[in-house]
Design an enzyme around this catalytic site. Structure first.
Site, PDB file in Angstrom:
ATOM      1  N   SER A 169      -0.253  64.550  -9.079  1.00  0.00           N
ATOM      2  CA  SER A 169       0.758  63.565  -8.334  1.00  0.00           C
ATOM      3  C   SER A 169       1.475  64.205  -7.143  1.00  0.00           C
ATOM      4  O   SER A 169       2.271  63.433  -6.498  1.00  0.00           O
ATOM      5  CB  SER A 169       1.700  63.312  -9.646  1.00  0.00           C
ATOM      6  OG  SER A 169       2.320  64.413 -10.109  1.00  0.00           O
TER       7      SER A 169
ATOM      8  N   ASP B 228      12.518  62.688  -9.620  1.00  0.00           N
ATOM      9  CA  ASP B 228      12.269  62.648 -11.088  1.00  0.00           C
ATOM     10  C   ASP B 228      12.426  63.600 -11.736  1.00  0.00           C
ATOM     11  O   ASP B 228      12.980  64.725 -11.288  1.00  0.00           O
ATOM     12  CB  ASP B 228      11.569  61.581 -11.737  1.00  0.00           C
ATOM     13  CG  ASP B 228      10.111  62.202 -11.225  1.00  0.00           C
ATOM     14  OD1 ASP B 228       9.890  63.159 -11.095  1.00  0.00           O
ATOM     15  OD2 ASP B 228       9.193  61.224 -11.218  1.00  0.00           O
TER      16      ASP B 228
ATOM     17  N   HIS C 282       9.245  65.682 -10.016  1.00  0.00           N
ATOM     18  CA  HIS C 282       8.528  65.692  -8.691  1.00  0.00           C
ATOM     19  C   HIS C 282       9.826  65.463  -7.792  1.00  0.00           C
ATOM     20  O   HIS C 282      10.595  64.796  -7.870  1.00  0.00           O
ATOM     21  CB  HIS C 282       8.024  64.070  -8.404  1.00  0.00           C
ATOM     22  CG  HIS C 282       6.874  63.802  -9.469  1.00  0.00           C
ATOM     23  ND1 HIS C 282       6.939  63.175 -10.680  1.00  0.00           N
ATOM     24  CD2 HIS C 282       5.594  64.141  -9.409  1.00  0.00           C
ATOM     25  CE1 HIS C 282       5.833  63.181 -11.386  1.00  0.00           C
ATOM     26  NE2 HIS C 282       4.917  63.883 -10.539  1.00  0.00           N
TER      27      HIS C 282
END
Length: 335
Positions: free
Chosen positions: A35, A306, A309
């Site tokens: 991600s 978050d 990330h």
């Protein structure tokens, strides 16, 4: 056995590379990872539900473009082939466990397979591997033995990439995983820090072992994060501990009984739901329909978007640093 053959292969190639230029040329970057580098692959796979956008930015796991999208500023016209997918692991756990959470999530070896099903590596490709965080943070494989297994998966991937025609592989190591909000909230800061540091030591040794070949190099991105943590003001940061987006760390709708929630969950197969629930780093990226209508929060000064990330500001800085490193090690020749 495969890793031993790979090292022997690279040793032989090194003998034939005596006249190679100091800075090998590249025309395209090919990325494999998770991600931190995903520019919409998971979003497409999950039919626009994950990560929920908004508040996530256009299928990225952040509030803006990710690091590799900033490389064009240094390399105009750069072509990027990106197979990085949110939730991906280095190790193919689906081959060693039948647990549903491993059956949907991608892994490094299969990302390479997906790439080769569409196209092939070229001699002027620069192939970047940045993966491993999910193995440790999301699935708890955090012993030194686990880290060696992750290192072996990365080494095998580099072998496969070279055997399929690529000439340049760039490994990214990991930031200190014990410093992010996820590790703090789960109270695993010490274990997460230790395994990421051990992981980085293993990658450094691997890169040194292969250094004579000139085919595999290492970008120590952990040092970039360390600098942000020690001197945040230099990057426009004022909060390096707390997440900007306050979405829950564990996704609750699986237990919901309302008609609206049930209808929303119908977009996912039961196997996909279990896979998402089993990876909390993905789970928090699925928000309620109401939250998706709310504008993304103001993250000025925040290091983390978050629980794990980085924000777009951090990604921009990482992109600039990565571009500077690549420019110092390789010569960009547009196709």
């Amino acid at each position: 056995m495969m890793r031993t053959c790979f090292i022997c292969l690279l040793g032989l190639l090194a003998w034939t590379a005596q006249a190679a230029e100091p800075r090998p040329a590249f025309s395209r970057i090919v990325v494999f990872g998770d991600s931190l580098s995903d520019t919409g692959k998971m979003y497409s796979k999950m039919r626009g539900y994950l990560p929920s956008s908004p508040p996530y930015y256009e299928g990225r796991f952040s509030n803006g473009p990710v690091w590799l999208e900033h490389l064009n500023a240094q390399f105009p016209g750069l072509k990027i082939a990106n197979e990085a997918e949110g939730g991906a692991t280095a190790v193919a756990y689906n081959k060693i466990s039948w647990h549903p959470k491993y059956q949907v999530i991608n892994n490094l070896d299969y990302e390479i397979t997906q790439f080769l099903q569409k196209e092939s590596f070229q001699p002027d490709d620069l192939v970047i591997l940045w993966v491993g965080a999910n193995d440790y943070l999301a699935y708890g494989w955090n012993s030194e033995t686990d880290a060696k297994r992750v290192r072996d998966a990365i080494s095998d991937a580099a072998s496969r990439i070279v055997l399929n025609g690529a000439k340049q592989v760039l490994l990214f190591n990991l930031p200190d995983l014990g410093q992010n909000p996820s590790a703090r909230s789960q109270k695993v800061t010490q274990a997460a820090s230790h395994v990421s540091q051990y992981h980085n030591a293993l990658l450094l040794n691997l890169a040194r072992q292969l250094a004579p070949t000139g085919l595999v190099r290492l970008f120590e991105i952990d040092k970039q994060f360390d600098e942000m943590l020690s001197e945040p003001q230099n990057f426009g940061l004022s909060d390096t501990e707390h997440a900007c987006y306050g979405g829950g760390y564990v996704w609750k709708p699986f237990a919901a009984s309302s008609a609206n929630e049930d209808a929303r969950l119908n977009a996912f197969s039961p196997q996909e739901r279990l896979a998402i629930a089993g990876n909390p780093l993905l789970a928090q990226a699925v928000t309620s329909p109401m939250a998706r209508k709310v504008a993304a929060p103001d993250c000025e000064g925040k290091m983390y978007w978050d629980q794990v990330h980085p924000t777009r500001v951090v990604h921009a800085a990482l992109g600039e640093r990565a571009a500077a490193f690549i420019e110092s090690q390789y010569e960009y020749l547009p196709r």
